[in-house]
Design a protein around this motif. Structure first.
Motif, PDB file in Angstrom:
ATOM      1  N   GLU A  98      16.572  65.960  61.784  1.00 45.53           N
ATOM      2  CA  GLU A  98      16.120  65.342  63.031  1.00 45.53           C
ATOM      3  C   GLU A  98      17.169  64.361  63.564  1.00 45.53           C
ATOM      4  O   GLU A  98      17.286  64.162  64.775  1.00 45.53           O
ATOM      5  CB  GLU A  98      14.784  64.640  62.813  1.00 45.53           C
ATOM      6  CG  GLU A  98      14.020  64.524  64.086  1.00 45.53           C
ATOM      7  CD  GLU A  98      12.596  64.034  63.883  1.00 45.53           C
ATOM      8  OE1 GLU A  98      12.159  63.905  62.721  1.00 45.53           O
ATOM      9  OE2 GLU A  98      11.945  63.783  64.898  1.00 45.53           O
ATOM     10  N   TYR A 163      14.954  75.108  72.377  1.00 41.96           N
ATOM     11  CA  TYR A 163      14.653  74.776  70.972  1.00 41.96           C
ATOM     12  C   TYR A 163      13.739  75.851  70.389  1.00 41.96           C
ATOM     13  O   TYR A 163      12.644  76.109  70.904  1.00 41.96           O
ATOM     14  CB  TYR A 163      13.957  73.411  70.900  1.00 41.96           C
ATOM     15  CG  TYR A 163      13.414  73.075  69.525  1.00 41.96           C
ATOM     16  CD1 TYR A 163      14.242  72.522  68.549  1.00 41.96           C
ATOM     17  CD2 TYR A 163      12.071  73.324  69.191  1.00 41.96           C
ATOM     18  CE1 TYR A 163      13.747  72.216  67.283  1.00 41.96           C
ATOM     19  CE2 TYR A 163      11.580  73.020  67.929  1.00 41.96           C
ATOM     20  CZ  TYR A 163      12.422  72.463  66.983  1.00 41.96           C
ATOM     21  OH  TYR A 163      11.944  72.161  65.727  1.00 41.96           O
ATOM     22  N   CYS A 165      12.082  77.156  66.557  1.00 42.89           N
ATOM     23  CA  CYS A 165      11.830  76.686  65.195  1.00 42.89           C
ATOM     24  C   CYS A 165      11.388  77.903  64.385  1.00 42.89           C
ATOM     25  O   CYS A 165      10.365  78.517  64.699  1.00 42.89           O
ATOM     26  CB  CYS A 165      10.732  75.625  65.268  1.00 42.89           C
ATOM     27  SG  CYS A 165      10.426  74.780  63.728  1.00 42.89           S
ATOM     28  N   ARG A 236      17.111  61.346  53.571  1.00 41.22           N
ATOM     29  CA  ARG A 236      17.505  61.665  54.946  1.00 41.22           C
ATOM     30  C   ARG A 236      18.855  62.392  55.000  1.00 41.22           C
ATOM     31  O   ARG A 236      19.887  61.795  55.334  1.00 41.22           O
ATOM     32  CB  ARG A 236      17.559  60.389  55.831  1.00 41.22           C
ATOM     33  CG  ARG A 236      16.390  59.444  55.709  1.00 41.22           C
ATOM     34  CD  ARG A 236      15.066  60.100  56.034  1.00 41.22           C
ATOM     35  NE  ARG A 236      15.051  60.713  57.359  1.00 41.22           N
ATOM     36  CZ  ARG A 236      14.738  61.991  57.560  1.00 41.22           C
ATOM     37  NH1 ARG A 236      14.421  62.807  56.550  1.00 41.22           N
ATOM     38  NH2 ARG A 236      14.732  62.479  58.771  1.00 41.22           N
TER      39      ARG A 236
END
Ligand SMILES: Cc1ncc(COP(=O)(O)O)c(C=O)c1O
Length: 374
Positions: A98, A163, A165, A236
């Protein structure tokens, strides 16, 4: 609330943003519902913890944290380049996938650009578009799947970014090679396709799954993560693959030292941890099999999943919030999908066998009691 002088500092598109809602935490549920044992199946985390090799690498590098990490993350990018047969200049790493999605929004989206995606996909993407003052056009899912044909039809001269996914969070569905091939034929080269493969490892063995590494489309950027199959959500670390010119633009807007030093070494080690990965994938499949069997027995409609979670339909007579709350009272956290644009659905992340059994037996109990008594 009275508006302060600071309100004038905030552009309307930021003031109107809704903060991303993560799954409820275990501590919050213990506090609110007075339950001790809590099973968290809400954030698609790895129930088996982190890759042991990654943890070992983190321990071995703890004494180095007073130093800044390697700005170019050479070791991690080289390990990824080796694994996926790419060059380092095709790769960017960042604070979770992200974090890289945010770089893509920052680097490419501005003014009256249009962004396109589905209604019923990962909520992080629309939030990032709104943060650039852009309201994405969202095309409904078809049978819980990305409708690539309908998305291609919505491309306009102003479309900058699409986008996708795959597998889709929160439905777990994936689009096929054929659908992707046909779609790419209809996407002009000037339009960027952001292919979010956060759940790639869970789907990549499926015969019909279009692994983006098998393609050479210069306008596709692939995003993947160490947060799911490798169990490193808290560190992360995500990565992106793409054409060197696109990747170079992302480096320009990235904060210099992401991901952190411990995250970089953990990523390198996790990539080598085949045992952990195969254990995770095997257990996940067993968990999915259990849910599909038991949900069918309970008469709950479910959506076939190629990921580490399963979406269900709210049973007749219930609404999603009632079912969510009834399970919370019993210490089971799942995810209602209203925020994702699917108000009639909930998502259950696959847990360890005992967690899955607890979830299913609580579900059976509340369904027997009904929405009033549960
Ligand atoms: C589809 C999808 N993309 C991206 C992310 C963000 O993952 P990361 O932890 O790599 O930022 C998630 C997390 O749930 C996700 O489901």
């Amino acid at each position: 609330m009275e508006s302060s002088v600071y309100a004038e500092l905030v552009p309307a598109y930021i003031a109107n943003l809704r903060i991303y809602q993560s799954g409820k935490s275990i501590a919050e549920v213990q506090r609110t519902y007075g339950v001790q044992e809590v099973v968290k199946l809400a954030s698609n985390e790895n129930p088996w913890g982190a890759s042991p090799r990654a943890m070992e690498a983190v321990r071995a590098h703890l004494q180095e944290v007073h130093r800044y990490p390697d700005q170019a993350a050479i070791d991690l990018r080289s390990a990824l380049a080796h694994r996926y047969h790419l060059k380092n200049e095709n790769i960017i790493v960042g604070n979770g996938s992200e974090g890289i999605m945010a770089l893509i929004a920052r680097a490419f989206l501005h003014d009256d650009d249009e962004a396109l995606t589905a209604h019923g996909t990962f909520t992080g993407f629309p939030i990032l578009c709104h943060s650039r003052g852009i309201t994405p056009t969202c095309v409904p899912l078809r049978d819980y799947c990305f409708d690539l044909e309908a998305i291609a039809e919505r491309i306009t001269p102003r479309t900058k970014l699409i986008y996708l996914c795959n597998p889709n969070n929160p439905t777990g569905t994936f689009f096929s090679r054929r659908a992707f091939d046909r779609f790419m034929e209809n996407v002009p080269a000037r339009v960027l396709v952001l292919l979010d493969e956060a759940y790639f490892e869970f789907a990549c063995k499926l015969a019909d799954y279009p692994d983006s590494m098998d393609y050479r489309h210069d306008n596709v950027i692939t995003l993947r993560t160490f947060s799911k199959a490798y169990g490193l959500a808290g560190l992360r670390i995500g990565y992106g693959f793409g054409h060197p010119e696109l990747i170079a633009s992302l480096w320009k807007v990235k904060l210099p030292f992401e991901p952190g030093l411990l995250s970089q070494v953990a990523g390198v080690a996790a990539l080598e941890d085949e045992d952990f990965l195969s254990h995770t994938l095997e257990q996940n499949q067993q968990g999915l099999d259990l849910y599909t069997r038991e949900l069918t027995r309970l008469g709950v409609q479910w959506v076939p999943s190629a990921a580490n979670f399963i979406a269900i339909e709210t049973p007749p007579g219930w609404n999603a919030q009632q079912l969510f709350t009834a399970l919370l009272r019993r210490g089971v956290i799942i995810r209602p999908l209203e925020q994702s644009g699917l108000p009639g659905n909930l998502r259950i992340s696959i847990g360890k066998p005992e967690e899955n059994k607890t979830c299913l037996s609580c579900l059976e109990e509340v369904l027997k009691l009904g929405p009033e008594a549960a």
